[in-house]
Design an enzyme around this catalytic site. Sequence first.
Site, PDB file in Angstrom:
ATOM      1  N   GLY A   4      33.918  34.586  43.610  1.00 26.29           N
ATOM      2  CA  GLY A   4      35.140  34.951  42.904  1.00 26.29           C
ATOM      3  C   GLY A   4      35.995  35.859  43.767  1.00 26.29           C
ATOM      4  N   SER A   5      36.782  36.690  43.110  1.00 27.53           N
ATOM      5  CA  SER A   5      37.741  37.505  43.851  1.00 27.53           C
ATOM      6  C   SER A   5      37.047  38.697  44.529  1.00 27.53           C
ATOM      7  CB  SER A   5      38.830  38.014  42.903  1.00 27.53           C
ATOM      8  OG  SER A   5      38.268  38.880  41.952  1.00 27.53           O
ATOM      9  N   THR A   6      37.671  39.206  45.561  1.00 29.26           N
ATOM     10  CA  THR A   6      37.108  40.336  46.292  1.00 29.26           C
ATOM     11  C   THR A   6      37.028  41.578  45.410  1.00 29.26           C
ATOM     12  OG1 THR A   6      37.732  39.452  48.438  1.00 29.26           O
ATOM     13  CG2 THR A   6      37.475  41.837  48.307  1.00 29.26           C
TER      14      THR A   6
ATOM     15  N   CYS B   6      38.584  28.887  47.565  1.00 30.40           N
ATOM     16  CA  CYS B   6      38.396  30.100  48.359  1.00 30.40           C
ATOM     17  C   CYS B   6      38.747  29.885  49.825  1.00 30.40           C
ATOM     18  CB  CYS B   6      36.965  30.590  48.215  1.00 30.40           C
ATOM     19  SG  CYS B   6      35.736  29.319  48.523  1.00 30.40           S
TER      20      CYS B   6
ATOM     21  N   GLU C 250      45.810  36.810  49.156  1.00 28.32           N
ATOM     22  CA  GLU C 250      45.320  35.524  48.649  1.00 28.32           C
ATOM     23  C   GLU C 250      46.183  35.102  47.454  1.00 28.32           C
ATOM     24  OE1 GLU C 250      41.374  35.311  46.626  1.00 28.32           O
ATOM     25  OE2 GLU C 250      41.038  33.542  47.870  1.00 28.32           O
TER      26      GLU C 250
ATOM     27  N   GLY D 159      34.116  41.229  43.180  1.00 27.89           N
ATOM     28  CA  GLY D 159      32.916  41.354  44.008  1.00 27.89           C
ATOM     29  C   GLY D 159      32.572  42.818  44.269  1.00 27.89           C
TER      30      GLY D 159
END
Length: 495
Positions: free
Chosen positions: A241-243, A297, A398, A246
């Site tokens: 998923g997204s940083t 991604c 992103e 994370g």
Amino acid sequence: MTDWQSRAAALYDGGFRPMHIGGRWLSAHSGAVMEARNPATGALLATVPRGDAADIDDAVTAARRAFEGPWARFTPFERQALLLRIAERFEAEWETLCLSDTLDMGMPIARTLANRRRVIGMLRFYAGQAVAFHGATIPNSFPGEILSQTVKEPVGVVGAIIPWNAPIAGSVWKIAPALATGCTVVLKPSEEASLTVLMIARLMQDAGLPDGVLNVVTGTGPEAGAALAAHPGVDKIVFTGSTATGQAIARAATGNLKRVSLELGGKSPVIVCRDADIDKAVPVAAMAVFANSGQICIAGSRLFVAREIHAEFVRRVADFAKALHVGNGISETAEIGPIISARQVSRIEGYLAAGRAEGASLLTGGERLTGGDFARGNYIAPTVFGDVTDAMTIAREEIFGPVVSALPFDTLEEVVERANATPYGLAAGIFTTHLGTAHKLARRIRAGSVWVNMYHAIDPAVPFGGVKMSGYGREGGIEHLEEYLDTKAVWINTD
Ligand code: NAI
Ligand code: MG
């Protein structure tokens, strides 16, 4: 009605779909539900439980019980046989699984169907791995007859959290290595796309997976997801998923120091050298970013093109983008489907506005599609920005939409430096006909995967993952198994 449309109508009728805990099909303790909608039409497909910490707790308990009980008694060869049976079920149900994903998250049916080789290949690859991994007998420095050996053991209960952008492949990539190694799983799908994951749980149950080995808790990130990441009964978290999420998960995992692997965001560079085969490079570079409407991604969202060919190449990518058939994924001719949600559409629109405001030139797209068939869905036109500079927002963040930023470059030294000047490091594409250039760039770009004269290749047998803020850990290949295994040293005094 086309065949797919009539099958779609029979698949989801707006009714309630329960989640899967300890072999049972359940509502949330709270009774709360969430809606599953089709992003192409806005239609309500189903409601699913909105699970929270209490449901996660039940699922972790069920997973622990299965791990220590029936599942522990499965031999590697029995786990292999089960994975192969599951693969057979996937073969038989493939079209229904794909249709479900197309309805729930919008990916064009032609694309979901085309993932067959990879997804079913994954199940068979991990079936093979189930009987292939082993420890070693290692010589040691002790005098006398002291035997030292290693044993590979499953880490235990795995919490898996996945995004919406590829529910079938995303969930199988988490579940298959867990089953191969003897772990059990609590899977939290995205609140935007839970339906196919529930279907997969049903299919695995039908194939004979013991109760509690795979549990699927539907719910939101802040409720179910955060509870899973923090749960003291979970031994490992695997997340895609997204940083930002994370980072939250890595923080939540510190409580019991559970192991974590993270597959996060990217701003992947695609580098087109002066000597590239332009006819071959244009469609690949274009689809590197437009595939799955850019909601992927590894999207190749920074297109570096050698200055000598920049204008022509970017014009041809824009022509390619204009010719793409955007539409409801249920149509077999749709190449680009809708964006997952209205929230994501506004996020992307924000980037389109930033691109214009910061001075990029718009070659095509740049707006939401609203007329006719697009009226009720979430669609963004494939967009190409030229004359982008490294400092612009669209070159740094992103976007997760069908938007490419084209940037000219002069020398290889310079493009390596600029391509690496990002906090991310997931993937990169290189187009050149010069072997030396291919090698040099492939070695110097900091990324988990580098593709030369191709893009997107992901395979069950080949490791995939990120460096820098794109995360850590690898999925695919033998490295993947290690993520789900502990190594125990056993010493035996034979005197
Ligand atoms: P997200 O990373 O927040 O969601 C992914 C999964 O994490 C979902 O299952 C969600 O429920 C869960 N989650 C959210 N917050 C959590 C928390 N605090 N603890 C545990 N689990 C949590 O991504 P989202 O909000 O769906 O999308 C936002 C942006 O993230 C996208 O525009 C894109 O830029 C990026 N993204 C990147 C992905 C990738 O594969 N690189 C995948 C999904 C999103
Ligand atoms: Mg949906």
